[in-house]
Design a protein around this motif. Structure first.
Motif, mmCIF file in Angstrom:
data_model
loop_
_atom_site.group_PDB
_atom_site.id
_atom_site.type_symbol
_atom_site.label_atom_id
_atom_site.label_comp_id
_atom_site.label_asym_id
_atom_site.label_seq_id
_atom_site.Cartn_x
_atom_site.Cartn_y
_atom_site.Cartn_z
ATOM 1 N N MET A 1 0.846 -1.166 0.000
ATOM 2 C CA MET A 1 0.000 0.000 0.000
ATOM 3 C C MET A 1 0.893 1.231 0.000
ATOM 4 S SD MET A 1 -3.096 0.948 2.568
ATOM 5 C CE MET A 1 -2.212 1.357 4.045
ATOM 6 N N THR A 2 0.680 2.110 -0.959
ATOM 7 C CA THR A 2 1.437 3.345 -1.015
ATOM 8 C C THR A 2 0.472 4.507 -0.976
ATOM 9 O OG1 THR A 2 1.383 3.420 -3.415
ATOM 10 C CG2 THR A 2 3.261 2.290 -2.392
ATOM 11 N N GLY A 3 0.969 5.613 -0.575
ATOM 12 C CA GLY A 3 0.122 6.806 -0.524
ATOM 13 C C GLY A 3 0.960 8.013 -0.208
ATOM 14 N N THR A 4 0.380 9.128 -0.446
ATOM 15 C CA THR A 4 1.062 10.379 -0.162
ATOM 16 C C THR A 4 0.220 11.171 0.815
ATOM 17 O OG1 THR A 4 1.930 10.414 -2.401
ATOM 18 C CG2 THR A 4 1.999 12.476 -1.183
ATOM 19 N N ILE A 5 0.849 11.632 1.856
ATOM 20 C CA ILE A 5 0.167 12.495 2.808
ATOM 21 C C ILE A 5 0.648 13.909 2.522
ATOM 22 C CG2 ILE A 5 -0.116 13.110 5.224
ATOM 23 C CD1 ILE A 5 0.352 10.165 5.895
ATOM 24 N N THR A 6 -0.287 14.763 2.193
ATOM 25 C CA THR A 6 0.074 16.149 1.936
ATOM 26 C C THR A 6 -0.536 17.022 3.006
ATOM 27 O OG1 THR A 6 -1.837 16.427 0.498
ATOM 28 C CG2 THR A 6 0.251 15.863 -0.560
ATOM 29 N N ARG A 7 0.203 17.999 3.402
ATOM 30 C CA ARG A 7 -0.279 18.946 4.401
ATOM 31 C C ARG A 7 -1.174 19.963 3.699
ATOM 32 N NH1 ARG A 7 0.816 20.947 9.441
ATOM 33 N NH2 ARG A 7 0.757 23.198 9.633
ATOM 34 N N LEU A 8 -2.375 20.124 4.242
ATOM 35 C CA LEU A 8 -3.289 21.104 3.685
ATOM 36 C C LEU A 8 -2.822 22.502 4.055
ATOM 37 C CD1 LEU A 8 -6.670 19.409 4.609
ATOM 38 C CD2 LEU A 8 -5.667 19.591 2.340
ATOM 39 N N PRO A 9 -2.960 23.445 3.138
ATOM 40 C CA PRO A 9 -2.582 24.814 3.484
ATOM 41 C C PRO A 9 -3.569 25.380 4.493
ATOM 42 C CG PRO A 9 -3.638 24.759 1.336
ATOM 43 C CD PRO A 9 -3.465 23.333 1.775
ATOM 44 N N ASP A 10 -3.084 26.204 5.416
ATOM 45 C CA ASP A 10 -3.963 26.854 6.380
ATOM 46 C C ASP A 10 -4.604 28.047 5.689
ATOM 47 O OD1 ASP A 10 -5.210 28.266 8.428
ATOM 48 O OD2 ASP A 10 -3.657 27.749 9.873
ATOM 49 N N LEU A 11 -5.913 28.054 5.631
ATOM 50 C CA LEU A 11 -6.645 29.096 4.923
ATOM 51 C C LEU A 11 -7.020 30.264 5.824
ATOM 52 C CD1 LEU A 11 -8.983 26.754 2.848
ATOM 53 C CD2 LEU A 11 -6.803 27.752 2.169
ATOM 54 N N GLY A 12 -6.418 30.342 6.998
ATOM 55 C CA GLY A 12 -6.744 31.392 7.949
ATOM 56 C C GLY A 12 -6.561 32.800 7.413
ATOM 57 N N TRP A 13 -5.599 32.998 6.522
ATOM 58 C CA TRP A 13 -5.348 34.337 5.981
ATOM 59 C C TRP A 13 -6.552 34.875 5.216
ATOM 60 C CZ3 TRP A 13 -5.593 35.042 0.712
ATOM 61 C CH2 TRP A 13 -5.571 33.877 -0.070
ATOM 62 N N MET A 14 -7.360 33.996 4.643
ATOM 63 C CA MET A 14 -8.539 34.430 3.900
ATOM 64 C C MET A 14 -9.637 34.942 4.825
ATOM 65 S SD MET A 14 -9.265 31.558 1.099
ATOM 66 C CE MET A 14 -7.975 30.735 0.224
ATOM 67 N N LEU A 15 -9.556 34.591 6.081
ATOM 68 C CA LEU A 15 -10.630 34.872 7.018
ATOM 69 C C LEU A 15 -10.480 36.201 7.738
ATOM 70 C CD1 LEU A 15 -10.766 31.295 8.529
ATOM 71 C CD2 LEU A 15 -12.001 32.181 6.550
ATOM 72 N N ARG A 16 -9.336 36.828 7.618
ATOM 73 C CA ARG A 16 -9.077 38.083 8.324
ATOM 74 C C ARG A 16 -10.145 39.150 8.097
ATOM 75 N NH1 ARG A 16 -6.939 37.373 12.615
ATOM 76 N NH2 ARG A 16 -5.213 35.979 12.501
ATOM 77 N N PRO A 17 -10.670 39.341 6.858
ATOM 78 C CA PRO A 17 -11.703 40.376 6.689
ATOM 79 C C PRO A 17 -12.929 40.152 7.583
ATOM 80 C CG PRO A 17 -10.869 39.713 4.546
ATOM 81 C CD PRO A 17 -10.272 38.769 5.561
ATOM 82 N N LEU A 18 -13.284 38.903 7.838
ATOM 83 C CA LEU A 18 -14.426 38.639 8.719
ATOM 84 C C LEU A 18 -14.100 38.992 10.168
ATOM 85 C CD1 LEU A 18 -15.858 35.267 7.355
ATOM 86 C CD2 LEU A 18 -16.906 37.523 7.230
ATOM 87 N N THR A 19 -12.872 38.748 10.588
ATOM 88 C CA THR A 19 -12.513 39.031 11.986
ATOM 89 C C THR A 19 -12.445 40.528 12.259
ATOM 90 O OG1 THR A 19 -10.119 38.960 11.614
ATOM 91 C CG2 THR A 19 -11.211 36.877 12.207
ATOM 92 N N GLU A 20 -12.457 41.332 11.224
ATOM 93 C CA GLU A 20 -12.422 42.789 11.396
ATOM 94 C C GLU A 20 -13.809 43.404 11.539
ATOM 95 O OE1 GLU A 20 -10.075 43.939 8.029
ATOM 96 O OE2 GLU A 20 -8.242 43.137 8.905
#
Length: 148
Positions: free
Chosen positions: A1-20
């Motif tokens: 069994m083979t596979g690749t684990i990729t780290r998901l990018p953190d999308l927090g930067w997109m959320l800043r306008p809502l936190t304002e």
């Protein structure tokens, strides 16, 4: 069994306008199965949860996914199997949590204080989803096969 684990990018930067937005405390992006895709907290918050840690954001993500599934089940029971859920809102004595669809397999959750203009928050959530929804989507996982 083979596979690749990729780290998901953190999308927090997109959320800043809502936190304002005045009254917004925390924002999370959640995959349909409860995986935290990103989170952000407003600056200079006080109170019991002044800033979400990764662990707290992961717990909030799982709770939001459970809330979504409960909403979908309820809509299905009341309106039939084809009924979808556009938005959910939880009201507490301390504020609100709004939750909406944010792309394929992704959802956006926003926690506010009682002083927030919930209508404005909901409108800005929809604008954010429309603007960056493609980045917020989480593709379904490949089905498991006998050779996996």
């Amino acid at each position: 069994m083979t596979g690749t684990i990729t780290r998901l990018p953190d999308l927090g930067w997109m959320l800043r306008p809502l936190t304002e937005i005045p009254g917004v405390r925390h924002v999370v992006v959640v995959s349909e199965d409860g995986l935290r895709l990103g989170h952000a907290s407003a600056e200079q918050l006080t109170g019991p949860v002044a800033a979400l840690s990764v662990g707290e954001a992961e717990s909030l993500s799982a709770a939001c996914a459970a809330m979504n599934m409960t909403g979908r089940s309820t809509a299905s029971l009341v309106f039939g199997s084809g009924a979808g859920v556009r938005q959910l809102m939880l009201e507490s004595e301390h504020g609100f949590v709004l939750f909406t669809h944010a792309g394929v397999g992704a959802h956006l959750g926003v926690a506010t204080g009682t002083d927030a203009d919930v209508g404005l928050v909901a409108q800005q959530m929809q604008l954010l989803v429309a603007k960056i929804g493609a980045h917020l989507g989480s593709r379904p996982r490949d089905p498991v096969t006998g050779s996996s």
